[in-house]
Design a protein around this motif. Structure first.
Motif, PDB file in Angstrom:
ATOM      1  N   GLY A  30       0.818  -1.206   0.000  1.00 22.29           N
ATOM      2  CA  GLY A  30       0.000   0.000   0.000  1.00 22.29           C
ATOM      3  C   GLY A  30       0.852   1.256   0.000  1.00 22.29           C
ATOM      4  O   GLY A  30       2.065   1.213  -0.209  1.00 22.29           O
ATOM      5  N   GLY A  31       0.191   2.387   0.256  1.00 23.67           N
ATOM      6  CA  GLY A  31       0.904   3.661   0.299  1.00 23.67           C
ATOM      7  C   GLY A  31       1.629   3.938  -1.000  1.00 23.67           C
ATOM      8  O   GLY A  31       1.120   3.698  -2.086  1.00 23.67           O
ATOM      9  N   ARG A  32       2.858   4.426  -0.881  1.00 22.36           N
ATOM     10  CA  ARG A  32       3.621   4.794  -2.080  1.00 22.36           C
ATOM     11  C   ARG A  32       3.936   3.589  -2.946  1.00 22.36           C
ATOM     12  O   ARG A  32       4.179   3.720  -4.139  1.00 22.36           O
ATOM     13  CB  ARG A  32       4.914   5.486  -1.674  1.00 22.36           C
ATOM     14  CG  ARG A  32       5.827   4.594  -0.885  1.00 22.36           C
ATOM     15  CD  ARG A  32       7.123   5.268  -0.515  1.00 22.36           C
ATOM     16  NE  ARG A  32       7.916   4.420   0.339  1.00 22.36           N
ATOM     17  CZ  ARG A  32       7.785   4.349   1.636  1.00 22.36           C
ATOM     18  NH1 ARG A  32       6.885   5.102   2.230  1.00 22.36           N
ATOM     19  NH2 ARG A  32       8.528   3.542   2.356  1.00 22.36           N
ATOM     20  N   ARG A  34       1.989   1.362  -3.898  1.00 20.05           N
ATOM     21  CA  ARG A  34       0.910   1.086  -4.848  1.00 20.05           C
ATOM     22  C   ARG A  34       1.189   1.684  -6.218  1.00 20.05           C
ATOM     23  O   ARG A  34       0.705   1.193  -7.225  1.00 20.05           O
ATOM     24  CB  ARG A  34      -0.411   1.664  -4.323  1.00 20.05           C
ATOM     25  CG  ARG A  34      -1.028   0.838  -3.244  1.00 20.05           C
ATOM     26  CD  ARG A  34      -2.461   1.175  -3.053  1.00 20.05           C
ATOM     27  NE  ARG A  34      -2.667   2.623  -2.922  1.00 20.05           N
ATOM     28  CZ  ARG A  34      -3.835   3.165  -2.675  1.00 20.05           C
ATOM     29  NH1 ARG A  34      -4.887   2.413  -2.559  1.00 20.05           N
ATOM     30  NH2 ARG A  34      -3.979   4.460  -2.554  1.00 20.05           N
ATOM     31  N   ARG A 189       9.908  11.085   1.688  1.00 16.93           N
ATOM     32  CA  ARG A 189      10.465  11.694   2.892  1.00 16.93           C
ATOM     33  C   ARG A 189      11.197  10.651   3.705  1.00 16.93           C
ATOM     34  O   ARG A 189      10.613   9.979   4.536  1.00 16.93           O
ATOM     35  CB  ARG A 189       9.347  12.293   3.735  1.00 16.93           C
ATOM     36  CG  ARG A 189       8.710  13.468   3.057  1.00 16.93           C
ATOM     37  CD  ARG A 189       7.549  13.918   3.878  1.00 16.93           C
ATOM     38  NE  ARG A 189       6.841  14.957   3.153  1.00 16.93           N
ATOM     39  CZ  ARG A 189       6.440  16.086   3.700  1.00 16.93           C
ATOM     40  NH1 ARG A 189       6.655  16.318   4.953  1.00 16.93           N
ATOM     41  NH2 ARG A 189       5.789  16.970   2.995  1.00 16.93           N
ATOM     42  N   ASN A 257      -1.807  17.825  -4.870  1.00 20.32           N
ATOM     43  CA  ASN A 257      -1.429  17.039  -3.705  1.00 20.32           C
ATOM     44  C   ASN A 257      -2.400  15.886  -3.543  1.00 20.32           C
ATOM     45  O   ASN A 257      -2.972  15.418  -4.507  1.00 20.32           O
ATOM     46  CB  ASN A 257      -1.391  17.918  -2.463  1.00 20.32           C
ATOM     47  CG  ASN A 257      -2.632  18.747  -2.405  1.00 20.32           C
ATOM     48  OD1 ASN A 257      -3.703  18.214  -2.551  1.00 20.32           O
ATOM     49  ND2 ASN A 257      -2.490  20.032  -2.254  1.00 20.32           N
ATOM     50  N   ALA A 258      -2.596  15.456  -2.341  1.00 29.30           N
ATOM     51  CA  ALA A 258      -3.360  14.232  -2.115  1.00 29.30           C
ATOM     52  C   ALA A 258      -4.726  14.206  -2.811  1.00 29.30           C
ATOM     53  O   ALA A 258      -5.011  13.248  -3.527  1.00 29.30           O
ATOM     54  CB  ALA A 258      -3.520  14.005  -0.634  1.00 29.30           C
ATOM     55  N   PRO A 259      -5.588  15.209  -2.658  1.00 29.26           N
ATOM     56  CA  PRO A 259      -6.891  15.087  -3.299  1.00 29.26           C
ATOM     57  C   PRO A 259      -6.780  14.980  -4.805  1.00 29.26           C
ATOM     58  O   PRO A 259      -7.461  14.193  -5.439  1.00 29.26           O
ATOM     59  CB  PRO A 259      -7.601  16.376  -2.901  1.00 29.26           C
ATOM     60  CG  PRO A 259      -6.869  16.894  -1.751  1.00 29.26           C
ATOM     61  CD  PRO A 259      -5.461  16.446  -1.892  1.00 29.26           C
ATOM     62  N   LEU A 262      -5.606  11.601  -5.792  1.00 28.85           N
ATOM     63  CA  LEU A 262      -6.684  10.625  -5.720  1.00 28.85           C
ATOM     64  C   LEU A 262      -7.511  10.647  -6.992  1.00 28.85           C
ATOM     65  O   LEU A 262      -8.089   9.648  -7.387  1.00 28.85           O
ATOM     66  CB  LEU A 262      -7.590  10.928  -4.524  1.00 28.85           C
ATOM     67  CG  LEU A 262      -7.015  10.603  -3.156  1.00 28.85           C
ATOM     68  CD1 LEU A 262      -7.960  11.053  -2.077  1.00 28.85           C
ATOM     69  CD2 LEU A 262      -6.758   9.124  -3.029  1.00 28.85           C
ATOM     70  N   MET A 263      -7.572  11.814  -7.626  1.00 29.40           N
ATOM     71  CA  MET A 263      -8.320  11.918  -8.868  1.00 29.40           C
ATOM     72  C   MET A 263      -7.503  11.374 -10.038  1.00 29.40           C
ATOM     73  O   MET A 263      -7.968  11.375 -11.164  1.00 29.40           O
ATOM     74  CB  MET A 263      -8.685  13.377  -9.156  1.00 29.40           C
ATOM     75  CG  MET A 263      -9.530  14.034  -8.098  1.00 29.40           C
ATOM     76  SD  MET A 263     -11.190  13.386  -8.051  1.00 29.40           S
ATOM     77  CE  MET A 263     -11.891  14.182  -9.477  1.00 29.40           C
TER      78      MET A 263
ATOM     79  N   ARG B  31     -12.563   8.720 -18.353  1.00 31.34           N
ATOM     80  CA  ARG B  31     -12.694   8.149 -17.011  1.00 31.34           C
ATOM     81  C   ARG B  31     -14.072   7.499 -16.940  1.00 31.34           C
ATOM     82  O   ARG B  31     -15.076   8.150 -17.241  1.00 31.34           O
ATOM     83  CB  ARG B  31     -12.577   9.269 -15.982  1.00 31.34           C
ATOM     84  CG  ARG B  31     -12.368   8.812 -14.567  1.00 31.34           C
ATOM     85  CD  ARG B  31     -12.181  10.043 -13.685  1.00 31.34           C
ATOM     86  NE  ARG B  31     -12.297   9.703 -12.288  1.00 31.34           N
ATOM     87  CZ  ARG B  31     -11.291   9.307 -11.533  1.00 31.34           C
ATOM     88  NH1 ARG B  31     -10.101   9.211 -12.035  1.00 31.34           N
ATOM     89  NH2 ARG B  31     -11.480   9.025 -10.257  1.00 31.34           N
ATOM     90  N   ARG B 263     -12.685  12.043   1.097  1.00 27.92           N
ATOM     91  CA  ARG B 263     -12.835  13.264   0.331  1.00 27.92           C
ATOM     92  C   ARG B 263     -14.325  13.495   0.180  1.00 27.92           C
ATOM     93  O   ARG B 263     -15.026  12.676  -0.408  1.00 27.92           O
ATOM     94  CB  ARG B 263     -12.189  13.104  -1.039  1.00 27.92           C
ATOM     95  CG  ARG B 263     -12.299  14.343  -1.878  1.00 27.92           C
ATOM     96  CD  ARG B 263     -11.545  14.137  -3.181  1.00 27.92           C
ATOM     97  NE  ARG B 263     -11.783  15.282  -4.045  1.00 27.92           N
ATOM     98  CZ  ARG B 263     -11.176  16.450  -3.901  1.00 27.92           C
ATOM     99  NH1 ARG B 263     -10.301  16.624  -2.952  1.00 27.92           N
ATOM    100  NH2 ARG B 263     -11.437  17.441  -4.712  1.00 27.92           N
ATOM    101  N   ILE B 276      -4.317   4.633   4.254  1.00 26.25           N
ATOM    102  CA  ILE B 276      -3.960   5.974   3.828  1.00 26.25           C
ATOM    103  C   ILE B 276      -3.161   5.889   2.536  1.00 26.25           C
ATOM    104  O   ILE B 276      -2.174   5.174   2.461  1.00 26.25           O
ATOM    105  CB  ILE B 276      -3.156   6.675   4.940  1.00 26.25           C
ATOM    106  CG1 ILE B 276      -4.073   6.892   6.143  1.00 26.25           C
ATOM    107  CG2 ILE B 276      -2.590   7.995   4.470  1.00 26.25           C
ATOM    108  CD1 ILE B 276      -3.422   7.527   7.320  1.00 26.25           C
ATOM    109  N   PRO B 277      -3.594   6.583   1.489  1.00 31.50           N
ATOM    110  CA  PRO B 277      -2.950   6.377   0.194  1.00 31.50           C
ATOM    111  C   PRO B 277      -1.567   6.993   0.078  1.00 31.50           C
ATOM    112  O   PRO B 277      -0.799   6.622  -0.772  1.00 31.50           O
ATOM    113  CB  PRO B 277      -3.909   7.060  -0.776  1.00 31.50           C
ATOM    114  CG  PRO B 277      -4.630   8.058   0.048  1.00 31.50           C
ATOM    115  CD  PRO B 277      -4.712   7.504   1.424  1.00 31.50           C
ATOM    116  N   LEU B 278      -1.244   7.966   0.913  1.00 29.26           N
ATOM    117  CA  LEU B 278       0.069   8.575   0.805  1.00 29.26           C
ATOM    118  C   LEU B 278       0.892   8.199   2.026  1.00 29.26           C
ATOM    119  O   LEU B 278       1.001   8.965   2.964  1.00 29.26           O
ATOM    120  CB  LEU B 278      -0.052  10.095   0.728  1.00 29.26           C
ATOM    121  CG  LEU B 278      -0.521  10.664  -0.590  1.00 29.26           C
ATOM    122  CD1 LEU B 278      -0.510  12.172  -0.532  1.00 29.26           C
ATOM    123  CD2 LEU B 278       0.358  10.202  -1.725  1.00 29.26           C
ATOM    124  N   ALA B 279       1.424   7.010   2.042  1.00 30.90           N
ATOM    125  CA  ALA B 279       2.215   6.588   3.193  1.00 30.90           C
ATOM    126  C   ALA B 279       3.628   7.108   3.020  1.00 30.90           C
ATOM    127  O   ALA B 279       4.286   6.808   2.034  1.00 30.90           O
ATOM    128  CB  ALA B 279       2.226   5.083   3.283  1.00 30.90           C
TER     129      ALA B 279
END
Lengths: 290, 492
Positions: A30-32, A34, A189, A257-259, A262-263, B31, B263, B276-279
């Protein structure tokens, strides 16, 4: 190896396959992790481009490079929109692709170094400045120039490298992979300060380069010894880190960034920019070490 | 025979010109394209460019092209023979009169085509309008839906065409196009045509991605709302969800909870799959926390989670792409509470957090002479400072929920399972007091509003309403005035 293609090409294909395998193996964390398979997927395409540039005659391979430059620039201008009045600057950027690839085709480095500053870095600001409304001019000019620097100036070095040696581009691809994989595995990071991350990335890439040169003789393809390959890998690692720094800054400024991630938008910058950004660095490295 | 040649021309034009342009020159990406129905439907989209119809026709399989008709304004596209040839013949468009004669039904040909099983492409805005602006939809789409009950409407939002070839531009400039396809649905024919048109417009707008940042001034950072306090876990989660949902109806909102990122936009609330997608990596902080025995009963994994969430929160705050960030819990409050309990042995006045805040924010390094004290008494602060692990931000609105300890324990017992050692009334009461004192101390140091709420019989909706009220008040108080925005007015 007795295959009809050079060893360097086979080695690049194996390197991409290994990266793909590792990416698939760790994506479940998961996370990065993925996003790693998609990055490996990008490298299948980019590796193919390097192979074609390396093997095919320039009249056939440079139009493909031009198409990649066009597609990259087009996506960049979608992600980093310009002012409506800057449309002619965008058109000029597209029109410069054949102009910049012509000296590359000829192998005329002197002409290349004259064409780039005159057509790109002097004409562009003038075209951007046409008109009366100058609000957002510097921001817009910066966006336009960055796109041109990444995808035209840096991308053209891939073409210039075809004049050096058949094995240079595959070696470049292998070393960029060696520099990028540890950084992507470790994430954006790492612990510690920026300098610590930089040194760690450079050392790991240099070590991988050294091991590859010692074990598989990748340096022999272009007349480099193991130490020089390690130095080259470290140099490329520096460039890749710089590219990540720049793309992170751009992504932050563009609010990707994150949102937005996600798109599913904006990932393009993070994949292609490090790959092309390192090309001028490697070219100069090869010139330096002779 | 005429129709036969028309179909040949249509397919040749699309194979040799439209599809190569759409796929290779402008690089269209779709999409959820699989949602396009196999049967007749009416595609409704925003309209900013002449490219729109071509892009929408590529949504359909090639073999269906002769049964797909963009609806075109008869007065504009019938003006010259060339435009008639391109629009009506090569693009298979169906002309309608924008200003019909009295008694004439301009939609009649469209209804006949739908009855035949054909699909239509409809731009209810009526014209290309201003680039990037979705004008109000005309009632035509509403009347069409009323007259064809059960008709499937496929909403699509396109971004990109307005930058390629907007109204008034002579030369198209290639950039990418994104076509975001929505779920096909039918509308209640009993509604007024105007109401149906408004509903369709809402469905199209719901597919719009966040607009890309244009050159110029950036938006303000999001308003952070942290929902903390010692209450039943379910209650806190319900309040968090409700606040996220409600703020999301107002403006783009992101909700951050343990292993959950949401979101919320409009009524849409998504749970991100796979955690969490950004680990940014919790392994390293967890390892450090274990090594230095950080966090007491929170243990290392909680410390690692907290650092990871803070990174995500930082990323959201830096990017400013959402207007509200709602957090369940707050890292700064947690770290300061641990420090209060261990470092200050339960005693802390309003001035004392100043040092800790400077160390946690990374503005000042902990002097090496003090390391041992920190390692023994507040290792979290030391680790964060020494390794630059994170910079936990202070919220704009800190919500402290309180509940009677007996009430919390009753909730825990009904949930089943053994109570842990620290789950006793005395400890819970002390924890509540600690959070309260730290919040008060923090309020004196950073610009933050504290909402202290004692929960008795209120439900999550009632609590969320109160929080929403406060959040909007904080936002209104923080909005810069016109004078602040204009540097010349501020500095005459």
């Amino acid at each position: 190896m007795g295959l009809p293609v050079p060893d360097s090409i086979v080695f690049l294909a194996i390197a991409v396959a290994v990266v793909g395998f590792i990416s698939l193996a760790v994506r479940g964390r998961g996370g990065r992790f993925r996003t790693l398979p998609m990055w490996a997927g990008f490298w299948i395409g980019f590796g193919l481009l390097l192979m074609i540039l390396s093997l095919a005659p320039r009249w056939a391979s440079l139009p493909l490079l031009a198409a990649v430059m066009f597609a990259s620039l087009r996506t960049y201008f979608f992600v980093a929109p310009m002012r409506l009045k800057d449309r002619y600057s965008v058109l000029l950027a597209y029109a410069t692709i054949p102009l910049i690839l012509w000296p590359v085709y000829l192998g005329n480095v002197e002409l290349f170094f004259n064409v780039v500053p005159v057509t790109l870095f002097l004409v562009f600001p003038a075209v951007f400045s046409i008109g009366h409304d100058h609000s957002g001019l510097l921001d817009s000019m910066g966006r336009g120039m960055l796109g041109v620097v990444f995808f035209l100036y840096c991308g053209a070095y891939l073409g210039l490298m075809t004049h050096l040696d058949q094995d240079v581009l595959p070696l470049f691809g292998i070393l960029v992979l060696a520099a990028e994989l540890p950084q992507r595995m470790a994430g954006g990071r790492l612990p510690g300060r920026f300098l610590g991350r930089l040194v760690l990335g450079v050392l790991v890439a240099g070590a991988i380069g050294y091991l590859m040169a010692r074990q598989f003789g990748v340096g022999d393809w272009v007349g480099l010894n193991a130490n020089q390959v390690a130095l080259g890998a470290a140099f490329i690692s520096l460039a890749v880190t710089a590219a990540h720094l720049v793309t992170n800054g751009i992504a932050s400024d563009l609010e990707m960034n994150a949102p937005s991630t996600l798109m599913g938008r904006g990932v393009f910058l993070g994949r292609i920019v490090p790959a092309v950004y390192a090309a001028p660095f490697f070219y100069y490295f090869l010139i330096l070490v002779g | 025979m005429k129709r036969f040649f028309q179909i040949i021309g249509l397919y040749l034009f699309h194979a040799l010109f439209v599809r190569p342009v759409v796929f290779f020159v402008v690089g269209t990406r779709y999409r959820r394209r699989h949602l396009v129905p196999g049967g007749p439907c009416i595609v409704v989209a925003n309209h900013n460019s002449h490219l729109d119809a071509g892009v929408l026709m590529t949504l359909f399989p090639f073999w269906r092209l002769h049964r797909v008709h963009p609806v075109a304004a008869a007065d504009y596209f019938g003006e010259t023979m060339f435009m008639r040839l391109v629009a009506m013949t090569l693009m298979n468009a169906m002309p309608i009169a924008r200003t019909p004669a009295p008694g004439e039904d301009p939609l009649a040909p469209i209804k006949q085509a739908i009855a035949r099983g054909d699909s239509m492409i409809f731009f209810p805005e009526g014209s290309r309008g201003k680039a990037g602006v979705v004008s109000p939809f005309r009632t035509g789409i509403g009347r069409l839906v009323k007259d064809c009950p059960g008709l499937l409407v496929l909403p699509v939002f396109m971004s990109g065409p307005e930058r390629i070839w907007a109204r008034g531009q002579t030369v198209p400039v290639p950039v990418n196009i994104h076509a975001n396809v929505g779920r096909p649905r039918s509308y209640d024919p009993a509604l007024e045509a105007r109401q149906i048109a408004e509903q369709v417009r809402e469905d199209v707008l719901a597919l719009a991605p966040p607009p890309p940042a244009p050159p110029g001034r950036k938006s303000d950072p999001p308003l952070r709302v942290s929902i903390c306090g010692v209450v039943g876990r379910e209650l806190r989660r319900d309040v968090f969800m409700e606040v996220t949902r409600r703020l999301g109806r107002l403006q783009p909102t992101v909700g951050l909870a343990d292993r959950l990122v949401m979101r919320a936009e409009g009524d849409l609330l998504n749970e991100a799959g796979g955690g969490i997608p950004l680990a940014y990596g919790r392994a390293w902080p967890t390892f450090l926390a274990g090594l230095f025995r950080t966090g007491g009963w929170f243990k290392g994994s909680s410390f690692g989670d907290m650092i990871e969430r803070t990174h995500l929160s930082e990323a959201l705050g830096d990017g400013r792409s959402c207007r509200y960030v709602v957090e369940e819990g707050n890292a700064l409050l947690d770290v300061l509470s641990w420090a209060k309990a261990d470092f200050y042995q339960g005693r802390m006045d309003e001035k004392e957090p100043q040092h800790l805040l400077r160390y946690i924010s990374g503005k000042k390094r902990i002097p090496p002479g003090n390391w041992w004290t920190f390692i023994r008494k507040a290792p979290e602060v030391w680790l964060i400072n020494l390794f630059h692990l994170a910079r936990p931000p202070a919220p704009d609105l800190l919500v402290l929920l309180r509940q009677q300890p007996e009430q919390i324990l009753a909730g825990l017992r009904t949930r089943g399972g053994e109570l842990r050692g620290f789950e006793n009334p005395a400890f819970l009461a002390e924890l509540q007091d600690t959070f309260g004192e730290v919040a008060q101390a923090l309020r004196g140091r950073v610009r933050m509003k504290v909402l202290d709420m004692t929960v008795e019989s209120q439900g999550p909706e009632e609590i969320a309403s109160r929080i929403l009220e406060e959040a909007l008040a904080v936002q209104a108080a923080g909005e810069p005035s016109e004078q602040d925005r204009d540097p010349e007015m501020a500095n005459p």
